[in-house]
Design an enzyme around this catalytic site. Sequence first.
Site, short mmCIF file in Angstrom:
data_model
loop_
_atom_site.label_atom_id
_atom_site.label_comp_id
_atom_site.label_asym_id
_atom_site.label_seq_id
_atom_site.Cartn_x
_atom_site.Cartn_y
_atom_site.Cartn_z
N ASP A 138 0.83 -1.20 0.00
CA ASP A 138 0.00 0.00 0.00
C ASP A 138 0.87 1.25 0.00
OD1 ASP A 138 0.85 -0.71 2.59
OD2 ASP A 138 -0.74 0.46 3.54
N GLU A 202 0.24 -1.41 5.76
CA GLU A 202 1.30 -0.85 6.59
C GLU A 202 1.12 0.63 6.80
OE1 GLU A 202 5.05 1.06 7.73
OE2 GLU A 202 3.88 1.40 5.90
#
Length: 502
Positions: A138, A202
């Site tokens: 991400d 994350e």
Amino acid sequence: MLAGVDGGPDRLGVEATASRHCGQSEHPRTPGPFPAAARFGTRATGSAYAARVTERTIPSDHDVVELLRELIRNACVNDGTPSSGQEERSARLIEDHLRGPGLELERFTSAPGRSSLVARIEGRRPDAPSLLLMGHTDVVPVNPDGWRHDPFGGELIDGEIWGRGAVDMLNLTASMAVAVRRLADEGFRPEGTLIYLAVADEEAFGDYGAHWLLEHHREVVEADYVITESGGIPIPSPTGTKLPVIVGEKGAYWCTLRVRGTPGHGSQPHRTDNALVKAAEVVRRLDAYRPETRIHDVWRRFVESMGYPPEITGPLLSADGLLGILDSLPLGMARQFHACTHTTIAPTVVHGGSKINTIPDCVDLQVDIRTLPGQTGPEIEAMLAEALGELAGAVEVLPARYDESSSSSIDTPLWDSLARVTKAFYPDSETVPYLTVGATDARFFRRVGRTAYGFGLFSRRLTIEDYGTMFHGNDERVDVESLLLSTQLWQAVARDVLGRRE
């Protein structure tokens, strides 16, 4: 000159003019995860080894370049909401790249679209050390207005790959995947198990990624040693090239302060209890608050490893002396050194008010507090009360999102391995411990007793100053040489840590 520091910039080796190679930008610079002016020692050229490797391997490294470009184009933007990220796109992409003999692949989905991918090369011996290479898929949101090129175009321009996530940390995620595939293609049969994890979420809290996996599928991802972001940018110093290894990170205490008042008409402000005015005073007091300096072990080992002269080392390792020297340092370095040794309190978001002609009766202030090793939630709450003084009773602290600071020892076989392996790329180098002031997924593994570091390997073309500017910033990009160096690093580290039989 470093006013007030005997000897000026040369004593730290700080260059008067920052390098403008990979990170050249028309946009103002902002502080990054390492000292923005930390070009210690004289400028050095890239190692001959790295130059030969790059020249020899660029034609055959199309796979890692293209994988990074596709990961950028997938635009897995995580804004912190459960439905954002949609990392399933990149999990499937990497799965397609890794599919083949020698690897066990499995995807895990924590919520719709929030998928992570695990690849394994099982070791010969169950009692041998295992290694996890972990990269997230991400990325943070982006405002394209500040970019010179499409932030999700994945363009390759003059030897650099542009796009959101190019250095945070899709470059390492891609290079880890390619390295693992190459090891499998070579018939790599290690003594210990090698695991690769392309993980979701994350950039928020890990609730749909590393944290979730350890809660629900711990046996699949747990390893003795973990490597994730970041570090590995070569820093010239008075005693040779230093390669920072992230061995710890500050904690986070994210809270909302609710300030109440009494509503009224905006045309009659006299003697009103305006919640926004009261909130402004809360912000002022938080900004004026000065937490004490703390010289913790990771900071001490970093300073002692850098080869600074005594007149610099002494103040940097003194609670009284450090504050006195900060104003004499370049701005980026001063910000980093301050953040590494202090609890930081930053009001960041304001919510409140309902209409332009109505006195607000409630305002919420979101505050980003970063904690040092050993600090607890009650200690932070006491600091807030001290900062607010008599206003503390009028301010409600809503339940906070709290993650304690975490760190790993450097007295480990993984540290020794990184120190050995990196010599092949930068013969004059030394690994040095560093505390990142942000947060990574390493904290989840440290909390279950595993050694976790942040590392990679970058070319000298990418400077600390430019890396810091691009991290969550505009014009993010990485040079191809750095991408190739990291790919080769992971292969070398896997062999060194896990061992193998021919």
